[in-house]
Structure formats: structure tokens, C-alpha cells
Design an enzyme around this catalytic site. Structure first.
Site, PDB file in Angstrom:
ATOM      1  N   HIS A  55       0.816  -1.217   0.000  1.00  0.00           N
ATOM      2  CA  HIS A  55       0.000   0.000   0.000  1.00  0.00           C
ATOM      3  C   HIS A  55       0.852   1.270   0.000  1.00  0.00           C
ATOM      4  O   HIS A  55       0.346   2.346  -0.305  1.00  0.00           O
ATOM      5  CB  HIS A  55      -0.990  -0.005   1.178  1.00  0.00           C
ATOM      6  CG  HIS A  55      -0.375   0.245   2.521  1.00  0.00           C
ATOM      7  ND1 HIS A  55      -0.085  -0.753   3.420  1.00  0.00           N
ATOM      8  CD2 HIS A  55      -0.006   1.400   3.143  1.00  0.00           C
ATOM      9  CE1 HIS A  55       0.415  -0.241   4.518  1.00  0.00           C
ATOM     10  NE2 HIS A  55       0.482   1.076   4.383  1.00  0.00           N
ATOM     11  N   ASP A  85       0.195  -7.696   1.350  1.00  0.00           N
ATOM     12  CA  ASP A  85       0.548  -6.281   1.461  1.00  0.00           C
ATOM     13  C   ASP A  85       2.064  -6.080   1.489  1.00  0.00           C
ATOM     14  O   ASP A  85       2.594  -5.313   2.287  1.00  0.00           O
ATOM     15  CB  ASP A  85      -0.091  -5.652   2.703  1.00  0.00           C
ATOM     16  CG  ASP A  85       0.009  -4.117   2.689  1.00  0.00           C
ATOM     17  OD1 ASP A  85       0.095  -3.537   1.590  1.00  0.00           O
ATOM     18  OD2 ASP A  85       0.027  -3.512   3.784  1.00  0.00           O
ATOM     19  N   SER A 159       4.680   2.450   7.860  1.00  0.00           N
ATOM     20  CA  SER A 159       4.381   1.265   7.062  1.00  0.00           C
ATOM     21  C   SER A 159       5.596   0.830   6.252  1.00  0.00           C
ATOM     22  O   SER A 159       6.204   1.644   5.559  1.00  0.00           O
ATOM     23  CB  SER A 159       3.207   1.541   6.127  1.00  0.00           C
ATOM     24  OG  SER A 159       2.016   1.734   6.846  1.00  0.00           O
TER      25      SER A 159
END
Length: 308
Positions: A55, A85, A159
Site C-alpha cells: 500500500h 501487502d 508502514s
């Protein structure tokens, strides 16, 4: 920390503009808008392979990384795996610092951990917490989940960054956090390094992740009374079976209960799905299946998972 990078992405994408009416019909004019995104990544090899979250780089048209010494380097997307992911980047450099991995180190609830990443645009921010739980799943729309839960602060930009133990060993790739609703605080998640490294290796070697596929969907079961009066203590329900898939060819049908996989009891549908996916296509698996009062052993030959 030197093995953690900041990631900056840029993209130009069409977005709906003002509504326009012509000849009695309404439609939208699309406008191009520039988007920028920030995240983190972890260096896995001295020659420039970097692992991050999918993402972070999704729809990115330009990707650059910022190293520990503030050098800004363009990065190439090697491949991605939306199901976990994860994404793999490559920079054309040699002699880079690499994250330390110790596959023999057990991850335990209560272990002190550090999250390192580009938190809120502040590169190489370090936060501390503990491992709150392991093996978390059913948290998102991701198909394969096996999260480490931690209370170390994971903010926007973290992230793809590193979750390390107090030995300085990488144990996870920071992936997501639950928004602070209903007074929830300090609940973040990371992808275990074993799963992440395997996905990365396959993307580099094959350009994709090769996963075993049984051709069925599953659901968790509540303890239920058996025909003989005993309680069903474990097992998962079969919801749907793909015709002519491995499960179908093995005789598994909707409504069956899978009790074990290769002799190991099964009680969690998400963990069963992950276990199947980690077996290479062509693997033969043994399943203990219950239908009504009858329990039988069946064998299925896994095939490559079709595109999602």
C-alpha cells in the site's frame, strides 16, 4: 536503523471533477491530480533489494528512497503481492547495510520490541513497546494474515519499516494500525519476517508468489454437539468448493468439516488457508474430513493459486 529507509512516491491520477449536465444527462469530468505518499522500507541485501508494504507504493509512478546518510536514490519496483501487502524494490547500489535476521529466535508475547521508520515524515524514528500477541488474523481484507501485534507506536509513514527485538534482529515488517476508535490505543501490527522474506524471495526468483491452492473457502466453527453427544473441539467448515479443483477432486464438498492437515489439528480457517498457501504447487496434502458421522482421510494435490 541504517538498514531502514524512507520511501517517497509520486503519482498523477484521474479523480472525479465537477458534475456536468449535457442534454439532460449528468456525467463527471475527470481531473488529473498529483499525489505524494511516504512510507518506510527495510534493506534485505547489500546489492539493494528492499522490502516494503504494497500500500506504500500502490499506483506510484515514481519511487525514491532516502538512506541513513540522507542520500536520495531512485528505486525500481520489482514486484508486489497484494495478498500479504508486500512489495519488493531495487536500488542500484552495493555495500548497503542489511537488516539482521535470526530465524532461530522465538518471538514471545511480552518481548520488548522497537519500531523504526519514517513516522509522520520524521525519518528513523524509534518507538518502543512489547509483543502483545502473535498469529493475529481476520483483521483486514488481506487474504493471508499472520500478524505480530505490538503496542509500539506505529504512525503514518511507519508502514514498511522494521520491527526489531532487543538483540537488534528484524522480526517483522510494520504493516498497519487500528485507528484510535472506542478508546483503543497502541494497537499496531507487523508481518512476521519469515513470511515476508519468503514472499520477497519468490518475487525476486519468479516474479510472483507461487502458492498452493486447494480450491475451497472455509469458516470457523463454534463448539457443537456431535451425533454421539460429544462436543466438536476443533475443525473448520467448508463453505464452497471450486468444481474440478483439488478439493473437489479429493471428494470434499460444501458442508464438510476439515479436522486436520497432514496430521495436525485444524481450528482456525485463516491459519489453515495460510498453511495451504505456504505449500508449493504440486504438494500432496493429507486431510481428515468429517461428513455427518463419518470421518475419512483424503489426499489432495495442490495447484498454483489462480490470480486474485
Amino acid at each position: 536503523a541504517p538498514a531502514v529507509v524512507s520511501i517517497n512516491t509520486r503519482s498523477v491520477l484521474p479523480v472525479p471533477g465537477p458534475q456536468v449536465s449535457r442534454s439532460g444527462s449528468a456525467f463527471y469530468l475527470y481531473q488529473l491530480r498529483r499525489f505524494v505518499n511516504e512510507g518506510s522500507g527495510v534493506i534485505f541485501s547489500e546489492d539493494g533489494y528492499i522490502l516494503t508494504n504494497y500500500h506504500v507504493i500502490r499506483q506510484a509512478q515514481q519511487i525514491s528512497i532516502v538512506l541513513w546518510d540522507d542520500r536520495i536514490i531512485p528505486a525500481q519496483l520489482i514486484g508486489s503481492d497484494p495478498a500479504t501487502d508486500l512489495a519488493v524494490l531495487k536500488v542500484e547500489l552495493d555495500g548497503l547495510p542489511v537488516a539482521t535476521i535470526n530465524p532461530k529466535r522465538e518471538i514471545r508475547v511480552g518481548d520488548v520490541v522497537l519500531a523504526i521508520g519514517n513516522s509522520l515524515g520524521l525519518s528513523h524514528t524509534v518507538s518502543m513497546g512489547i509483543v502483545s500477541a502473535i498469529g493475529r488474523n481476520n483483521l483486514s481484507s488481506l487474504l493471508y494474515q499472520d500478524f505480530i501485534q505490538t503496542d509500539a507506536a506505529i504512525n503514518v509513514g511507519n508502514s514498511g519499516g522494521a520491527l526489531v527485538n532487543t538483540h537488534g534482529e528484524l522480526i517483522g515488517i510494520n504493516a498497519r494500525r487500528i485507528e484510535a476508535t472506542e478508546n483503543a490505543e497502541n494497537i499496531g501490527f507487523a508481518i512476521p519476517v519469515g513470511l515476508a522474506a519468503d514472499v520477497m524471495r519468490q518475487i525476486i526468483d519468479y516474479g510472483e508468489v507461487r502458492r498452493g491452492w486447494l480450491g475451497a473457502s472455509y469458516s470457523n466453527l463454534r463448539p457443537a454437539q456431535q451425533p454421539d453427544g460429544s462436543l466438536l473441539q476443533h475443525g473448520i467448515g467448508v463453505k464452497e468448493v471450486q468444481r474440478d479443483g483439488p478439493a473437489w477432486n479429493a471428494g470434499i464438498r460444501q458442508g464438510d468439516i476439515i479436522l486436520s492437515l497432514n496430521g495436525e489439528p485444524v481450528s482456525d480457517a485463516a491459519r489453515f488457508l495460510l498453511s495451504i498457501s505456504l505449500s508449493p504447487p504440486g504438494t500432496r496434502v493429507e486431510l481428515e474430513v468429517q461428513r455427518g458421522n463419518v470421518v475419512s482421510q483424503v489426499y489432495a494435490d495442490l495447484i498454483q493459486q489462480p490470480p486474485l
